[in-house]
Motif scaffolding. Structure first.
Motif, PDB file in Angstrom:
ATOM      1  N   ILE A 201       0.837  -1.207  -0.116  1.00 32.58           N
ATOM      2  CA  ILE A 201      -0.191  -0.061   0.109  1.00 32.58           C
ATOM      3  C   ILE A 201       0.929   1.389   0.132  1.00 32.58           C
ATOM      4  CG2 ILE A 201      -1.636   1.265   1.314  1.00 32.58           C
ATOM      5  CD1 ILE A 201      -2.673  -1.518   2.584  1.00 32.58           C
ATOM      6  N   ILE A 202       2.015   1.096   0.937  1.00 28.02           N
ATOM      7  CA  ILE A 202       2.798   2.535   1.009  1.00 28.02           C
ATOM      8  C   ILE A 202       4.148   2.243   0.203  1.00 28.02           C
ATOM      9  CG2 ILE A 202       3.951   3.957   2.742  1.00 28.02           C
ATOM     10  CD1 ILE A 202       1.622   2.862   4.684  1.00 28.02           C
ATOM     11  N   PRO A 203       4.617   2.862  -0.328  1.00 27.47           N
ATOM     12  CA  PRO A 203       5.927   2.813  -0.922  1.00 27.47           C
ATOM     13  C   PRO A 203       6.985   2.758   0.262  1.00 27.47           C
ATOM     14  CG  PRO A 203       4.796   4.865  -2.238  1.00 27.47           C
ATOM     15  CD  PRO A 203       4.070   4.301  -0.824  1.00 27.47           C
ATOM     16  N   PHE A 204       7.891   1.756  -0.016  1.00 23.61           N
ATOM     17  CA  PHE A 204       8.774   1.254   0.934  1.00 23.61           C
ATOM     18  C   PHE A 204       8.283   1.242   2.300  1.00 23.61           C
ATOM     19  CE2 PHE A 204      10.979   4.237  -2.166  1.00 23.61           C
ATOM     20  CZ  PHE A 204      11.856   3.417  -2.672  1.00 23.61           C
ATOM     21  N   GLY A 205       6.992   0.714   2.176  1.00 20.27           N
ATOM     22  CA  GLY A 205       6.382   0.145   3.690  1.00 20.27           C
ATOM     23  C   GLY A 205       6.990  -1.222   4.102  1.00 20.27           C
ATOM     24  N   ASN A 206       7.299  -1.944   3.119  1.00 20.15           N
ATOM     25  CA  ASN A 206       7.865  -3.269   3.446  1.00 20.15           C
ATOM     26  C   ASN A 206       9.133  -3.069   4.103  1.00 20.15           C
ATOM     27  OD1 ASN A 206       9.298  -2.221   0.687  1.00 20.15           O
ATOM     28  ND2 ASN A 206      10.043  -4.307   0.709  1.00 20.15           N
ATOM     29  N   VAL A 207       9.828  -1.897   4.102  1.00 19.25           N
ATOM     30  CA  VAL A 207      11.125  -1.767   4.985  1.00 19.25           C
ATOM     31  C   VAL A 207      10.669  -1.034   6.025  1.00 19.25           C
ATOM     32  CG1 VAL A 207      13.248  -0.693   5.192  1.00 19.25           C
ATOM     33  CG2 VAL A 207      12.600  -1.961   2.957  1.00 19.25           C
ATOM     34  N   ILE A 208       9.826   0.046   5.847  1.00 19.43           N
ATOM     35  CA  ILE A 208       9.638   0.898   7.003  1.00 19.43           C
ATOM     36  C   ILE A 208       8.763   0.048   8.116  1.00 19.43           C
ATOM     37  CG2 ILE A 208       8.000   2.976   7.748  1.00 19.43           C
ATOM     38  CD1 ILE A 208       8.719   4.035   4.870  1.00 19.43           C
ATOM     39  N   GLY A 209       7.901  -0.738   7.958  1.00 19.33           N
ATOM     40  CA  GLY A 209       7.185  -1.339   8.911  1.00 19.33           C
ATOM     41  C   GLY A 209       7.820  -2.208   9.650  1.00 19.33           C
ATOM     42  N   PRO A 210       8.639  -3.132   9.128  1.00 15.70           N
ATOM     43  CA  PRO A 210       9.362  -3.861  10.074  1.00 15.70           C
ATOM     44  C   PRO A 210      10.552  -2.845  10.897  1.00 15.70           C
ATOM     45  CG  PRO A 210       9.446  -5.158   8.073  1.00 15.70           C
ATOM     46  CD  PRO A 210       8.532  -3.604   7.881  1.00 15.70           C
ATOM     47  N   LEU A 211      11.042  -2.033  10.063  1.00 16.56           N
ATOM     48  CA  LEU A 211      12.033  -1.379  10.842  1.00 16.56           C
ATOM     49  C   LEU A 211      11.578  -0.423  11.969  1.00 16.56           C
ATOM     50  CD1 LEU A 211      14.781   0.098  10.769  1.00 16.56           C
ATOM     51  CD2 LEU A 211      13.906   2.043   9.229  1.00 16.56           C
ATOM     52  N   VAL A 212      10.338   0.175  12.127  1.00 16.73           N
ATOM     53  CA  VAL A 212       9.651   0.774  13.035  1.00 16.73           C
ATOM     54  C   VAL A 212       9.528  -0.118  14.231  1.00 16.73           C
ATOM     55  CG1 VAL A 212       7.570   1.921  13.986  1.00 16.73           C
ATOM     56  CG2 VAL A 212       8.687   2.563  11.683  1.00 16.73           C
ATOM     57  N   VAL A 213       8.917  -1.186  14.056  1.00 16.08           N
ATOM     58  CA  VAL A 213       8.772  -2.424  15.102  1.00 16.08           C
ATOM     59  C   VAL A 213       9.947  -2.599  15.683  1.00 16.08           C
ATOM     60  CG1 VAL A 213       7.892  -4.879  15.674  1.00 16.08           C
ATOM     61  CG2 VAL A 213       6.438  -3.139  14.038  1.00 16.08           C
ATOM     62  N   TRP A 214      11.082  -2.975  14.996  1.00 16.72           N
ATOM     63  CA  TRP A 214      12.323  -3.763  15.351  1.00 16.72           C
ATOM     64  C   TRP A 214      12.867  -2.339  16.214  1.00 16.72           C
ATOM     65  CZ3 TRP A 214      17.569  -2.133  13.390  1.00 16.72           C
ATOM     66  CH2 TRP A 214      18.543  -2.996  13.729  1.00 16.72           C
ATOM     67  N   LEU A 215      12.904  -1.388  15.841  1.00 18.68           N
ATOM     68  CA  LEU A 215      13.482  -0.248  16.581  1.00 18.68           C
ATOM     69  C   LEU A 215      13.001  -0.040  17.795  1.00 18.68           C
ATOM     70  CD1 LEU A 215      14.198   2.649  13.764  1.00 18.68           C
ATOM     71  CD2 LEU A 215      16.090   0.909  14.980  1.00 18.68           C
ATOM     72  N   ILE A 216      11.598  -0.252  18.113  1.00 19.56           N
ATOM     73  CA  ILE A 216      10.855  -0.149  19.291  1.00 19.56           C
ATOM     74  C   ILE A 216      11.236  -1.042  20.088  1.00 19.56           C
ATOM     75  CG2 ILE A 216       8.457   0.117  20.238  1.00 19.56           C
ATOM     76  CD1 ILE A 216       7.767   1.719  17.659  1.00 19.56           C
ATOM     77  N   LYS A 217      11.207  -2.479  19.739  1.00 19.19           N
ATOM     78  CA  LYS A 217      10.858  -3.627  20.514  1.00 19.19           C
ATOM     79  C   LYS A 217      12.212  -4.173  20.808  1.00 19.19           C
ATOM     80  CE  LYS A 217       6.873  -3.783  21.976  1.00 19.19           C
ATOM     81  NZ  LYS A 217       6.701  -3.764  23.785  1.00 19.19           N
ATOM     82  N   LYS A 218      13.395  -4.126  19.925  1.00 23.77           N
ATOM     83  CA  LYS A 218      14.764  -4.847  19.959  1.00 23.77           C
ATOM     84  C   LYS A 218      15.425  -4.620  21.393  1.00 23.77           C
ATOM     85  CE  LYS A 218      18.018  -1.598  18.099  1.00 23.77           C
ATOM     86  NZ  LYS A 218      18.933  -1.397  17.135  1.00 23.77           N
ATOM     87  N   PRO A 219      15.189  -3.610  22.289  1.00 23.54           N
ATOM     88  CA  PRO A 219      16.032  -3.465  23.381  1.00 23.54           C
ATOM     89  C   PRO A 219      15.409  -4.386  24.520  1.00 23.54           C
ATOM     90  CG  PRO A 219      15.432  -1.179  22.509  1.00 23.54           C
ATOM     91  CD  PRO A 219      14.627  -2.259  21.818  1.00 23.54           C
ATOM     92  N   GLU A 220      14.226  -4.591  24.120  1.00 24.34           N
ATOM     93  CA  GLU A 220      13.376  -5.569  25.287  1.00 24.34           C
ATOM     94  C   GLU A 220      13.215  -7.153  24.822  1.00 24.34           C
ATOM     95  OE1 GLU A 220       9.354  -4.142  25.163  1.00 24.34           O
ATOM     96  OE2 GLU A 220      10.015  -2.043  25.169  1.00 24.34           O
ATOM     97  N   SER A 221      13.718  -7.594  23.704  1.00 17.76           N
ATOM     98  CA  SER A 221      13.454  -8.804  23.357  1.00 17.76           C
ATOM     99  C   SER A 221      14.788  -9.411  22.236  1.00 17.76           C
ATOM    100  CB  SER A 221      12.361  -9.088  22.721  1.00 17.76           C
ATOM    101  OG  SER A 221      12.142 -10.429  21.994  1.00 17.76           O
TER     102      SER A 221
END
Length: 122
Positions: free
Chosen positions: A31-51
């Motif tokens: 749906i969103i250009p480069f959303g395939n990279v942005i979506g996982p990047l956002v989740v990863w940046l937020i949650k990587k310190p916790e898990s």
């Protein structure tokens, strides 16, 4: 005598849920250009310190999505010589199947197992 490496710690249900969200967020690229990279990047940046699980899955997902973006751009240029369109169709189906399989593997607490992935994020 060498000891075998210790198995990774068991993941919690919350870690697996975030790993699932991480992989499935790549579908935003439909749906969103480069959303395939942005979506996982956002989740990863937020949650990587916790898990550690989310960190591992995030790196795998980002590597695959960045690689796929490069492949899609190259195939877009190959449309000029008429081979790019069939390649785009086949690779799009492959990409979709790999994202779904990685999501299922995350739910089963397994490694994502992306194919054709270049290791950009280590």
């Amino acid at each position: 005598m060498t000891e075998s490496p210790a198995p990774p710690p068991a993941s919690t249900l919350d870690d697996r849920k975030w790993s699932i969200v991480l992989h499935i967020s790549a579908l935003a690229g439909m749906i969103i250009p480069f959303g395939n990279v942005i979506g996982p990047l956002v989740v990863w940046l937020i949650k990587k310190p916790e898990s550690a699980l989310v960190d591992r899955h995030g790196k795998a997902a980002l590597n695959f999505q960045i690689s796929s973006t490069i492949y899609f751009i190259a195939m877009g240029f190959l449309v000029i010589v008429f081979i790019g369109l069939p390649l785009l169709v086949v690779y799009t189906i492959f990409w979709f199947v790999m994202v779904i399989l990685a999501t299922i593997r995350a739910a089963d607490d397994e490694d994502p197992g992306y194919l054709l992935s270049i290791a950009f994020v280590k």
